[in-house]
Design a protein around this motif. Structure first.
Motif, PDB file in Angstrom:
ATOM      1  N   TYR A 103      19.242  34.084   1.318  1.00 18.26           N
ATOM      2  CA  TYR A 103      18.618  33.335   2.421  1.00 18.26           C
ATOM      3  C   TYR A 103      19.681  32.886   3.430  1.00 18.26           C
ATOM      4  CZ  TYR A 103      17.227  29.323   5.085  1.00 18.26           C
ATOM      5  OH  TYR A 103      17.050  28.459   6.125  1.00 18.26           O
ATOM      6  N   GLY A 104      20.768  32.293   2.944  1.00 18.91           N
ATOM      7  CA  GLY A 104      21.810  31.769   3.823  1.00 18.91           C
ATOM      8  C   GLY A 104      22.464  32.848   4.673  1.00 18.91           C
ATOM      9  N   THR A 105      22.674  34.021   4.094  1.00 19.89           N
ATOM     10  CA  THR A 105      23.277  35.128   4.835  1.00 19.89           C
ATOM     11  C   THR A 105      22.334  35.636   5.912  1.00 19.89           C
ATOM     12  OG1 THR A 105      24.634  35.729   2.929  1.00 19.89           O
ATOM     13  CG2 THR A 105      24.327  37.410   4.610  1.00 19.89           C
ATOM     14  N   VAL A 106      21.059  35.767   5.578  1.00 22.09           N
ATOM     15  CA  VAL A 106      20.067  36.198   6.575  1.00 22.09           C
ATOM     16  C   VAL A 106      19.999  35.173   7.711  1.00 22.09           C
ATOM     17  CG1 VAL A 106      17.596  36.590   6.985  1.00 22.09           C
ATOM     18  CG2 VAL A 106      18.716  37.617   4.994  1.00 22.09           C
ATOM     19  N   SER A 107      19.975  33.898   7.366  1.00 21.94           N
ATOM     20  CA  SER A 107      19.936  32.836   8.374  1.00 21.94           C
ATOM     21  C   SER A 107      21.159  32.909   9.280  1.00 21.94           C
ATOM     22  CB  SER A 107      19.847  31.471   7.677  1.00 21.94           C
ATOM     23  OG  SER A 107      19.845  30.430   8.620  1.00 21.94           O
ATOM     24  N   TRP A 108      22.311  33.172   8.694  1.00 21.06           N
ATOM     25  CA  TRP A 108      23.568  33.281   9.448  1.00 21.06           C
ATOM     26  C   TRP A 108      23.555  34.523  10.338  1.00 21.06           C
ATOM     27  CZ3 TRP A 108      27.844  36.707   8.080  1.00 21.06           C
ATOM     28  CH2 TRP A 108      28.990  36.473   8.825  1.00 21.06           C
TER      29      TRP A 108
END
Length: 153
Positions: A26-31
């Motif tokens: 999730y965090g990588t996609v958000s970034w």
């Protein structure tokens, strides 16, 4: 292998790790979408290496590994906390635990002025609390699943 799942510490670590993997996706996609200015693994890399510039595969890898181990350790703490307060409403307790950890880490980073982790934009803080919520819920679900699997199996 079955013996490993008899151990609460191991189940907690695995549950935290499962939550950590989902959280980092999730965090990588958000970034990558530009919503967050710093993904979770980069935050961990800054803490581990003590410098705000995270460059190269090695520095990113140590951040990711460090973050996953950290989420596993937090999973162990949750695994021992949950029976002490009852396993009812475990998804809510997981969410609350994840958000409390997020707030604590943000507080420490600001208190000690960890360069590269502040000031944080509202969109990053929002993305990170969503990630912490996802982690807490997945942690609680995975731990309940592993506990049930141990009893059945």
């Amino acid at each position: 292998m079955r013996l490993l799942f008899e151990d609460r510490l191991f189940r907690g670590f695995i549950a935290g790790l499962i939550g950590g993997v989902i959280m980092n996706i999730y965090g990588t996609v958000s970034w990558l979408l530009g919503f967050s200015q710093i993904p979770f693994w980069q935050w961990a890399s800054i803490i581990i290496l003590g410098r705000p510039e995270v460059q190269g595969v090695g520095q990113h890898a140590i951040g990711l590994i460090g973050h996953l181990v950290f989420t596993g350790i937090l999973g162990v703490l949750f695994a021992y906390f949950l029976p002490a307060v009852s396993s009812k409403l475990y998804l809510f307790k997981g969410w609350l635990y994840g958000v409390a950890i997020w707030f604590f880490i943000y507080s420490i980073s600001h208190l000690f002025e960890v360069e590269g982790t502040f000031p944080i934009q509202l969109r990053t803080a929002t993305s990170n609390v969503i990630g912490a919520s996802i982690w807490g819920i997945v942690l609680a679900w995975a731990l309940a699943w592993l506990d049930k699997k141990r009893k059945i199996g």
